[in-house]
Structures are given as structure tokens and as C-alpha cells.
Design an enzyme around this catalytic site. Structure first.
Site, PDB file in Angstrom:
ATOM      1  N   ASP A  91       0.858  -1.189   0.000  1.00  0.00           N
ATOM      2  CA  ASP A  91       0.000   0.000   0.000  1.00  0.00           C
ATOM      3  C   ASP A  91       0.895   1.239   0.000  1.00  0.00           C
ATOM      4  O   ASP A  91       1.675   1.458   0.936  1.00  0.00           O
ATOM      5  CB  ASP A  91      -0.896  -0.018   1.244  1.00  0.00           C
ATOM      6  CG  ASP A  91      -2.016   1.006   1.173  1.00  0.00           C
ATOM      7  OD1 ASP A  91      -2.169   1.642   0.114  1.00  0.00           O
ATOM      8  OD2 ASP A  91      -2.738   1.156   2.178  1.00  0.00           O
ATOM      9  N   ASP A 106      -2.798   2.538  -6.147  1.00  0.00           N
ATOM     10  CA  ASP A 106      -1.787   2.604  -5.091  1.00  0.00           C
ATOM     11  C   ASP A 106      -1.708   1.390  -4.172  1.00  0.00           C
ATOM     12  O   ASP A 106      -1.014   1.432  -3.158  1.00  0.00           O
ATOM     13  CB  ASP A 106      -1.993   3.863  -4.250  1.00  0.00           C
ATOM     14  CG  ASP A 106      -3.339   3.875  -3.537  1.00  0.00           C
ATOM     15  OD1 ASP A 106      -4.224   3.101  -3.926  1.00  0.00           O
ATOM     16  OD2 ASP A 106      -3.505   4.676  -2.599  1.00  0.00           O
ATOM     17  N   GLU A 107      -2.383   0.305  -4.513  1.00  0.00           N
ATOM     18  CA  GLU A 107      -2.257  -0.887  -3.672  1.00  0.00           C
ATOM     19  C   GLU A 107      -2.507  -2.148  -4.479  1.00  0.00           C
ATOM     20  O   GLU A 107      -3.208  -2.148  -5.483  1.00  0.00           O
ATOM     21  CB  GLU A 107      -3.196  -0.823  -2.458  1.00  0.00           C
ATOM     22  CG  GLU A 107      -4.660  -0.773  -2.791  1.00  0.00           C
ATOM     23  CD  GLU A 107      -5.543  -0.806  -1.541  1.00  0.00           C
ATOM     24  OE1 GLU A 107      -5.246  -1.588  -0.608  1.00  0.00           O
ATOM     25  OE2 GLU A 107      -6.526  -0.061  -1.503  1.00  0.00           O
TER      26      GLU A 107
END
Length: 364
Positions: free
Chosen positions: A15, A109-110
């Protein structure tokens, strides 16, 4: 086909730390060390992301720009640049693929990574996570956090424990005791409303949840009750799924001023239909179910759907369908947002074959 025991699975959840805001600080040195919010700071603006400097002043994503500015008067607002975020996200994923092909992105983003059998031949998922985080920093100058365990559920919870710029490993033999001591609001998927309901039932941490029967949980939480019964016992067999096929394509717009007339709403829906047509063509998909989303000035949201007998991606048909949905019943209040979504998608056969091939290739 040999099935890997879920106890022996090695899952990493990566993350990125304050991704959008960190990218803005990376590209603009003047923003470094300052409280930054990505989004709009005007009367109608909403915070999409906040830097850690801004979070110290209780600025959070989804917060109104007005409240964010009240909490932090010296907050700097920047407009989102999604193409730039996507560009960097692709570079981050390229690093992931050097370790495993079993990568399941959740957003820009993860992502989840299954490194049970990895390209580096490294038996330690914790060391792999550390190496990936270091490479992201060395090559892209951004920081990431990670969670490592034998399931996606626990790995995602773990990645939040030592944020920012940290990681946490929950080995298989510690999963049950970890979940028993975990505050119920920390369980991934349990929001404020559900947590409040659990408090009223005497459920404050994992052990309290574990003491409830499956029948009791189903009675109070319906289908989710069975899910809660399993996860607190470490029963979570969901595999990391690469190349997840998308389930919907949508476009929406929040207005500077609330709309009170259906005539103005139709004008906006026409433009949204055009944008959605563009996205459908770009994604090479079409769909049968068209959904109109209406968010009112009091933030209540209403959806109206219609399933057509054929697949569509033409702006004219999309517009005519949502026009019919708009007049299906009277609009309850002034409107701050309108959106159109297409689901029940017809993914092109080549994409399906590619996804199936990847799944089969690594399922042994």
C-alpha cells in the site's frame, strides 16, 4: 494440479503511503514538508487524498474542502493528475512483476502479491516485501508500507499497522491470536455503522466476535454474518487473482451549483453519456445494464437501473436510457452529482482467454 495449502500461502499487501499527495510533493519540491490535499478547496470541493503533514490536522480523504481548510488554514490544494498517478502506478507494478505474476491490483496505489512461489526463489515473504519497498523508494522516490500473512484479509490489515513506511508480518501460527486481540473496527470491511452495531451486541474485539455462533451473526448481519464467522477463525481461501476482469465502466460529475431543473440535468447527462461512450470504447467493452446515479444536496444517493436486451456503448442509446430513468420518478431534491454506469459487460473474448490462461498457468 497441486493445490497449495492456505496455511502455507505467502501473501503481501503493498500500500503506497499517501500516494497522490506524495506524487505531487515529488514533482513539486516546493510542496515537500507542507500539508497538501489533492482535490478541490472551494465550496463544492472534496479532498481526494491528503499528505501525512495534512493528516496531522485531521484532514482526510472524502472530507469537504471547506472543512479541510478549517482544520488546516495553511493547507495547500492541488488538482489531481490521474494520468501521472497511473504512469507511476505502472512503474510500481513493473517492479511487482519481477517477483511474481500473481499480482492483483486493487487500485493505483495498492495490490496483493502471492509470492509463495516467486521468481527470485526467496523463501521469505517478509524479505521480499522489504526489498520491493526499498526498490520503490530507490527507483521512484516514493514510500510504501506492506502487510505479510497467509491470506489477503490479514495481509491487508497488517499493512496498516506500521504505516507510513513500515511493514508487519503475521505468520500463520500467530493469525488466530492476532485476530482475537484485534479491535473490531480494525477488521477490514467493518465500517463505522457495522462496528457500532457490533458494540451494541457486546462485540468489541475479535475474541468477542469469535464467541458468537454463525447463526447469531447471520441473524444480525445476514449474509455478512457468515463471512465474519469465518474470517475471525482465519478461514479465508480467496486467492490472489491477476488480471481481474472489470465489472463496470462509469462516468460522473459533481456540479458547482445544485441542479433543480430536469432540463439542466438532461444537459449534463448528455455530456456524461459522451464521456462514458469514450471510456467504453477505450476499454473495448459494452454492457447491457445502464444505471443512473443521483446524489442529492443532502448527500443521499439514489440509483435507477435498466437492463437492455442488447449490449450498448453508443452515447445516444446511453442518453435515451438515462433520460427514461430520470423521469421514472420525481427527483426528490436539488442534485449535486449525476453519474452513469454500465454493467453486465461483454468483455472481448481475447481478454477473457488471456485472463483464464493466466489463472490456469499459475494454479498449480
Amino acid at each position: 494440479m497441486v493445490e497449495i495449502n492456505t496455511q502455507h500461502r505467502k501473501i503481501i499487501h503493498i500500500d503506497m503511503d499517501a500516494f497522490y499527495a506524495s506524487v505531487e510533493q515529488l514533482d513539486n519540491p516546493d510542496l515537500r514538508g507542507k500539508p497538501v490535499a489533492v482535490g478541490g478547496g472551494g465550496e463544492r470541493g472534496v479532498v481526494s487524498a491528503a499528505s501525512y503533514e495534512a493528516r496531522k490536522f485531521k484532514v482526510r480523504s472524502a472530507m469537504s474542502g471547506v472543512l479541510a481548510k478549517k482544520n488546516c488554514p495553511h493547507l495547500v490544494f492541488v488538482k489531481p493528475r490521474f494520468e501521472r498517478y497511473k504512469e507511476i502506478s505502472q512503474k510500481i507494478r513493473a517492479i511487482f512483476y519481477e517477483y511474481t505474476d500473481l499480482v492483483e491490483p486493487l487500485s493505483l496505489d495498492e495490490a496483493y502479491l502471492d509470492v509463495t512461489q516467486n521468481k527470485k526463489g526467496n523463501p521469505s515473504a517478509s524479505l521480499i516485501a522489504k526489498e520491493i519497498r526499498q526498490r520503490i523508494f530507490d527507483e521512484l522516490h516514493l514510500r510504501a508500507s506492506a502487510g505479510i500473512s497467509n491470506s489477503k484479509f490479514v495481509a491487508k490489515i497488517a499493512s496498516d499497522i506500521n504505516k507510513p513506511n513500515g511493514q508487519k508480518t503475521i505468520p500463520p501460527e500467530e493469525v488466530l491470536s492476532f485476530l482475537e486481540e484485534l479491535p473490531i473496527e480494525k477488521f477490514f470491511g467493518i465500517g463505522k455503522v457495522t462496528a457500532a452495531k457490533m458494540y451494541s451486541l457486546g462485540i468489541f474485539k475479535g475474541l468477542d466476535l469469535k464467541e458468537k455462533t454463525e447463526e447469531f451473526l447471520i441473524q444480525h448481519f445476514k449474509k455478512s454474518g457468515s463471512h465474519y464467522y469465518k474470517i475471525v477463525r482465519g478461514i479465508q481461501r480467496n486467492e490472489v487473482k491477476p488480471n481481474r476482469l472489470r465489472k463496470s465502466v462509469a462516468a460522473e460529475h459533481t456540479f458547482a451549483k445544485n441542479l433543480t431543473s430536469e432540463i439542466f440535468m438532461l444537459e449534463k447527462l448528455k455530456k456524461i453519456s459522451e464521456e462514458l461512450e469514450h471510456r467504453l470504447h477505450k476499454s473495448k467493452v459494452s454492457g447491457k445494464t445502464v444505471t443512473l446515479k443521483i446524489k442529492y444536496s443532502d448527500f443521499k444517493t439514489q440509483t435507477r437501473s435498466k437492463t437492455l436486451p442488447y449490449f450498448v456503448k453508443d452515447k445516444t442509446i446511453l442518453y435515451e436510457t438515462v433520460k427514461e430513468l430520470l423521469f421514472q420518478e420525481k427527483v426528490m431534491n436539488s442534485v449535486r452529482l449525476l453519474g452513469i454506469a454500465v454493467t453486465n459487460l461483454n468483455i472481448h473474448s481475447k481478454e477473457i482467454e488471456k485472463a483464464i490462461d493466466i489463472q490456469l498457468k499459475f494454479e498449480f
